[in-house]
Design an enzyme around this catalytic site. Structure first.
Site, short mmCIF file in Angstrom:
data_model
loop_
_atom_site.label_atom_id
_atom_site.label_comp_id
_atom_site.label_asym_id
_atom_site.label_seq_id
_atom_site.Cartn_x
_atom_site.Cartn_y
_atom_site.Cartn_z
N ASP A 137 71.35 39.53 26.12
CA ASP A 137 72.14 40.11 25.03
C ASP A 137 71.24 40.31 23.82
O ASP A 137 70.56 39.38 23.38
CB ASP A 137 73.28 39.14 24.65
CG ASP A 137 74.09 39.65 23.47
OD1 ASP A 137 74.82 40.65 23.64
OD2 ASP A 137 73.97 39.08 22.37
N TYR A 140 69.75 42.52 15.40
CA TYR A 140 68.89 41.33 15.57
C TYR A 140 67.42 41.67 15.39
O TYR A 140 66.59 40.79 15.24
CB TYR A 140 69.05 40.71 16.97
CG TYR A 140 70.43 40.26 17.35
CD1 TYR A 140 71.43 40.10 16.40
CD2 TYR A 140 70.74 39.99 18.68
CE1 TYR A 140 72.71 39.69 16.78
CE2 TYR A 140 72.00 39.57 19.06
CZ TYR A 140 72.98 39.45 18.10
OH TYR A 140 74.24 39.04 18.48
N LYS A 143 74.04 46.37 20.95
CA LYS A 143 75.21 46.59 20.06
C LYS A 143 74.89 47.58 18.95
O LYS A 143 73.78 47.59 18.42
CB LYS A 143 75.64 45.26 19.42
CG LYS A 143 75.75 44.10 20.39
CD LYS A 143 76.31 42.85 19.73
CE LYS A 143 76.12 41.64 20.62
NZ LYS A 143 74.79 41.04 20.55
N HIS A 195 79.28 46.08 17.27
CA HIS A 195 78.88 44.72 16.89
C HIS A 195 79.95 43.99 16.07
O HIS A 195 80.20 42.80 16.27
CB HIS A 195 77.55 44.78 16.11
CG HIS A 195 76.80 43.50 16.05
ND1 HIS A 195 75.43 43.43 16.09
CD2 HIS A 195 77.21 42.22 15.97
CE1 HIS A 195 75.06 42.17 16.02
NE2 HIS A 195 76.13 41.42 15.94
N GLU A 205 67.16 24.11 31.58
CA GLU A 205 68.33 23.21 31.61
C GLU A 205 69.63 24.03 31.54
O GLU A 205 70.58 23.78 32.28
CB GLU A 205 68.25 22.26 30.41
CG GLU A 205 69.47 21.41 30.17
CD GLU A 205 69.38 20.64 28.84
OE1 GLU A 205 68.26 20.33 28.36
OE2 GLU A 205 70.45 20.36 28.26
N1 LIG Z 1 78.22 39.33 18.09
C1 LIG Z 1 77.89 38.44 17.21
O1 LIG Z 1 78.29 38.54 16.05
C2 LIG Z 1 77.01 37.29 17.59
C3 LIG Z 1 76.79 36.30 16.65
C4 LIG Z 1 75.97 35.23 17.02
C5 LIG Z 1 75.39 35.19 18.28
N2 LIG Z 1 75.58 36.19 19.16
C6 LIG Z 1 74.89 36.19 20.48
O2 LIG Z 1 75.15 34.97 21.14
C7 LIG Z 1 73.91 34.33 21.48
C8 LIG Z 1 74.12 32.85 21.55
O3 LIG Z 1 74.53 32.32 20.28
P1 LIG Z 1 73.88 31.03 19.67
O4 LIG Z 1 72.45 31.28 19.30
O5 LIG Z 1 74.76 30.54 18.62
O6 LIG Z 1 73.90 30.04 20.96
P2 LIG Z 1 73.96 28.48 21.16
O7 LIG Z 1 73.41 28.29 22.52
O8 LIG Z 1 75.31 27.96 20.81
O9 LIG Z 1 72.99 27.86 20.06
C9 LIG Z 1 71.61 28.01 20.10
C10 LIG Z 1 71.00 26.76 19.48
O10 LIG Z 1 71.21 25.64 20.36
C11 LIG Z 1 69.97 25.03 20.67
N3 LIG Z 1 70.00 24.69 22.10
C12 LIG Z 1 70.03 25.57 23.14
N4 LIG Z 1 70.06 24.91 24.31
C13 LIG Z 1 70.07 23.59 24.01
C14 LIG Z 1 70.10 22.42 24.80
N5 LIG Z 1 70.12 22.48 26.14
N6 LIG Z 1 70.11 21.22 24.16
C15 LIG Z 1 70.07 21.15 22.82
N7 LIG Z 1 70.05 22.23 22.01
C16 LIG Z 1 70.04 23.45 22.60
C17 LIG Z 1 68.90 26.06 20.36
O11 LIG Z 1 67.73 25.41 19.93
P3 LIG Z 1 66.21 25.89 20.29
O12 LIG Z 1 66.17 27.39 20.23
O13 LIG Z 1 65.41 25.25 19.20
O14 LIG Z 1 65.89 25.35 21.65
C18 LIG Z 1 69.52 26.85 19.23
O15 LIG Z 1 69.29 26.23 17.97
C19 LIG Z 1 72.93 34.87 20.43
O16 LIG Z 1 71.58 34.77 20.81
C20 LIG Z 1 73.38 36.30 20.35
O17 LIG Z 1 72.86 37.01 21.47
C21 LIG Z 1 76.40 37.24 18.85
#
Ligand SMILES: NC(=O)c1ccc[n+]([C@@H]2O[C@H](COP(=O)([O-])OP(=O)(O)OC[C@H]3O[C@@H](n4cnc5c(N)ncnc54)[C@H](OP(=O)(O)O)[C@@H]3O)[C@@H](O)[C@H]2O)c1
Length: 312
Positions: A51, A56, A85, A118, A271
């Site tokens: 995604d 971004y 998006k 988006h 993981e």
């Molecule tokens: N449409 C929208 O408005 C919108 C908004 C936000 C996001 N998104 C999409 O959704 C995706 C996911 O959102 P998100 O970034 O919030 O995802 P998330 O997986 O909830 O959070 C990512 C965070 O969690 C940490 N993390 C990941 N795996 C982990 C694990 N196994 N153990 C501990 N910590 C872990 C990462 O740290 P590290 O990177 O330091 O490992 C990072 O800081 C985005 O990349 C984007 O593509 C869309």
């Protein structure tokens, strides 16, 4: 428990006749070098959904990472479900096709599997992605409706360069309005969702209408209060011998949602792909036992992205 407990290979049917992997990798990673490396690691680990978004500013790195992996011959383009998006500054129908073409060019692709609007907010059109007035307030564009933009996405579908179209950051009312008026129905609704923001009404609406509900921030985006440290989640993780992240990802898929998770850390990427089913009573315990309610990203209220630092 699902028929197979190997949740990482679960796919969900899309209303265009194809299917979407339930487990997806998001590329909202601020550092471009880290984005490219993480995208390659994710593909090598087994993720088959990526995604990204114009906003971004990671499409170029995601494109380069895919190209390098495809060139090695181990993963093929058609095996990867790619989402990008349309940003808020490109909602006017005449801007949709050029914005989409630029995304394809940055991604080095000739089609995407899913193109999303988006957010439901139109901003002043132009090259400035975050248009502000002298007092720092966002400049909205009142001359275009979400349905006008949706019609332009239907036009892209007619041309065959995106296989499915959908909505992001919408509420139930906005999703219904587009669904009811659409000639081509939304295939996916992509919103923040996790045990602190389960969005049951929207999830159930999507299930009833053949729309895939895709949850972002499935792990709570590492924000406070930390979902990964929630006592209900950590107790289940200890009991079933999985990590808290694996428990949260399994919960999302087992309740019928697709999801996105992100990491720039190779061990966590692996993981997060190693997801298998948790017992039904553990799913229920999270659903019923986690009482906190938190929205981490206020993008749905303003269209201003909550996880992208200002100035980017
Ligand atoms: N449409 C929208 O408005 C919108 C908004 C936000 C996001 N998104 C999409 O959704 C995706 C996911 O959102 P998100 O970034 O919030 O995802 P998330 O997986 O909830 O959070 C990512 C965070 O969690 C940490 N993390 C990941 N795996 C982990 C694990 N196994 N153990 C501990 N910590 C872990 C990462 O740290 P590290 O990177 O330091 O490992 C990072 O800081 C985005 O990349 C984007 O593509 C869309």
């Amino acid at each position: 428990m699902p028929a197979t407990d190997n949740l990482r290979s679960t796919t969900m049917p899309l209303n265009n006749g194809s299917a979407i992997p339930a487990l997806g990798f998001g590329t909202l990673i601020p550092d471009p070098v880290a984005t490219k490396a993480a995208t390659k690691t994710a593909l090598q680990a087994g993720f088959r959904l990526l995604d990204t978004a114009e906003r971004y500013r990671t499409e170029r790195e995601v494109g380069e990472a895919m190209r390098e992996v495809f060139d090695r011959g181990t993963v093929k383009r058609e095996d990867v479900f790619v989402i990008t998006k349309l940003w808020n500054t490109n909602h006017r129908p005449q801007r949709v096709k050029p914005a989409f073409a630029s995304s394809l060019e940055r991604l080095q692709l000739d089609y995407v599997d899913l193109y999303l609007i988006h957010t439901p907010f139109a901003f002043q059109p132009g090259d400035e992605q975050d248009p502000r007035d002298a007092s720092g307030a966002v400049i909205y564009d009142k001359s275009v409706t979400l349905l006008d933009t949706w019609r332009a996405l239907e036009g892209l579908m007619d041309e065959g360069r995106c296989k499915a179209i959908g909505l992001s950051d919408v509420n139930l009312q906005q999703a219904k309005a587009i669904f009811d008026a659409a000639r081509i129905k939304p295939a996916v609704v992509h919103v923040e969702s996790h045990p602190y923001l389960p969005e049951w009404d929207l999830l159930n609406y999507c299930k009833r209408n053949g729309i895939v509900f895709q949850a972002f921030a499935a792990l709570g985006h590492s924000s406070e209060p930390r979902l990964l440290d929630d006592p209900v989640v950590t107790a289940i993780a200890a009991r079933v011998d999985k990590t808290p992240a694996q428990v949260l990802l399994a919960w999302a898929i087992q309740r019928g949602s697709a999801l996105l998770t992100t990491s720039k850390t190779p061990a966590r990427i692996k993981e997060n792909f190693d997801v298998s089913a948790i017992p039904d009573d553990a799913v229920r315990e999270i659903t019923e036992g986690v009482k906190s309610r938190v929205r981490f990203n206020a993008v749905v209220e303003t269209g201003i992205p909550g996880f992208i630092p200002r100035g980017n």
